[in-house]
Design a protein around this motif. Structure first.
Motif, PDB file in Angstrom:
ATOM      1  N   SER A  81      62.985  12.735  40.887  1.00 23.20           N
ATOM      2  CA  SER A  81      62.129  12.883  39.665  1.00 23.20           C
ATOM      3  C   SER A  81      61.928  11.823  38.524  1.00 23.20           C
ATOM      4  CB  SER A  81      62.449  14.234  39.207  1.00 23.20           C
ATOM      5  OG  SER A  81      64.075  14.068  38.650  1.00 23.20           O
ATOM      6  N   ILE A 103      53.884   0.042  41.659  1.00 22.08           N
ATOM      7  CA  ILE A 103      53.010   1.230  41.423  1.00 22.08           C
ATOM      8  C   ILE A 103      52.254   1.473  42.534  1.00 22.08           C
ATOM      9  CG2 ILE A 103      51.239   2.395  40.152  1.00 22.08           C
ATOM     10  CD1 ILE A 103      52.553   1.100  37.453  1.00 22.08           C
ATOM     11  N   TYR A 106      50.334   6.883  45.157  1.00 23.74           N
ATOM     12  CA  TYR A 106      51.159   8.110  45.474  1.00 23.74           C
ATOM     13  C   TYR A 106      52.379   8.258  44.248  1.00 23.74           C
ATOM     14  CZ  TYR A 106      53.916   4.924  48.280  1.00 23.74           C
ATOM     15  OH  TYR A 106      54.798   3.606  48.584  1.00 23.74           O
ATOM     16  N   GLY A 107      52.709   7.077  43.600  1.00 23.15           N
ATOM     17  CA  GLY A 107      53.662   7.069  42.656  1.00 23.15           C
ATOM     18  C   GLY A 107      54.336   5.849  42.508  1.00 23.15           C
ATOM     19  N   ARG A 108      55.525   6.062  42.282  1.00 24.75           N
ATOM     20  CA  ARG A 108      56.216   4.487  42.031  1.00 24.75           C
ATOM     21  C   ARG A 108      57.370   4.511  43.101  1.00 24.75           C
ATOM     22  NH1 ARG A 108      58.406   3.101  36.900  1.00 24.75           N
ATOM     23  NH2 ARG A 108      59.510   5.370  36.823  1.00 24.75           N
ATOM     24  N   GLU A 124      59.471   8.101  43.126  1.00 21.69           N
ATOM     25  CA  GLU A 124      58.934   9.120  42.436  1.00 21.69           C
ATOM     26  C   GLU A 124      57.348   9.156  42.439  1.00 21.69           C
ATOM     27  OE1 GLU A 124      57.881   9.142  37.530  1.00 21.69           O
ATOM     28  OE2 GLU A 124      59.799   8.255  38.021  1.00 21.69           O
ATOM     29  N   PHE A 125      57.146  10.576  43.050  1.00 22.48           N
ATOM     30  CA  PHE A 125      55.625  10.959  43.348  1.00 22.48           C
ATOM     31  C   PHE A 125      54.850  10.954  41.987  1.00 22.48           C
ATOM     32  CE2 PHE A 125      57.125  12.545  47.842  1.00 22.48           C
ATOM     33  CZ  PHE A 125      56.484  11.751  48.405  1.00 22.48           C
ATOM     34  N   ALA A 126      53.785  10.660  42.073  1.00 22.25           N
ATOM     35  CA  ALA A 126      52.545  11.219  40.943  1.00 22.25           C
ATOM     36  C   ALA A 126      52.151  12.427  41.118  1.00 22.25           C
ATOM     37  CB  ALA A 126      51.654   9.946  40.942  1.00 22.25           C
ATOM     38  N   SER A 127      51.400  12.855  40.581  1.00 30.31           N
ATOM     39  CA  SER A 127      50.991  14.210  40.755  1.00 30.31           C
ATOM     40  C   SER A 127      50.100  14.232  42.243  1.00 30.31           C
ATOM     41  CB  SER A 127      49.813  14.688  39.620  1.00 30.31           C
ATOM     42  OG  SER A 127      49.451  15.693  39.837  1.00 30.31           O
ATOM     43  N   GLY A 129      51.672  13.458  45.086  1.00 30.59           N
ATOM     44  CA  GLY A 129      52.303  12.574  45.871  1.00 30.59           C
ATOM     45  C   GLY A 129      51.403  12.233  47.133  1.00 30.59           C
TER      46      GLY A 129
END
Length: 139
Positions: A81, A103, A106-108, A124-127, A129
């Motif tokens: 998270s 980056i 889908y996230g980092r 770490e997924f972005a909104s 994923g």
């Protein structure tokens, strides 16, 4: 449904248990044999195989085990998270950072290695994923 397990070979079982406990928050579930343990805390069982002989007998083929840092096409991704906190925790526990976080749509993601040379990623997924990729049809 198919059941999957992950097995990670380490040169020192107790150090491996400590690393995966301290770096990723996994816990020791059980000791199956003196050199074989099961860890829990992920969505699949993770087993550590420690103190293995230097030569792997693959039934007719013998292969020298190599614990230097290596890349393998099969590796583990751990979804976290807070990527920066997870990287710091892993590094404090003995991991090495192969590449600074990147980056992605889908996230980092950060590429690391455990103290035994096994590669793994922290994501770490972005909104959304991976659904972001799937929705664009670029999978």
């Amino acid at each position: 449904m198919l059941t999957a397990h992950a097995y990670i070979e380490v040169t020192d079982l107790e150090r491996g248990i400590a690393f995966y406990r301290d770096a990723l928050g996994l816990t020791l579930k059980r000791r199956l044999r003196p050199n074989w343990v099961e860890l829990e805390g992920a969505n699949l069982p993770i087993f550590l195989l420690g103190n293995r002989p230097p030569i792997a007998d693959l039934g007719g083929k013998k292969v020298q085990r190599n614990y230097e840092r290596h890349w393998t096409p099969v590796h583990l991704d751990f979804i976290v998270s807070d990527l920066e906190h997870a990287i710091a925790r892993a590094l404090e526990s003995g991991a090495s950072l192969d590449r600074e976080s990147q980056i992605r749509e889908y996230g980092r993601i950060a590429n690391l290695a455990d103290p035994f040379g096994n590669g793994f990623d922290l994501i770490e997924f972005a909104s959304g994923g991976y659904a972001v990729i799937d929705a664009r049809g670029t999978t």
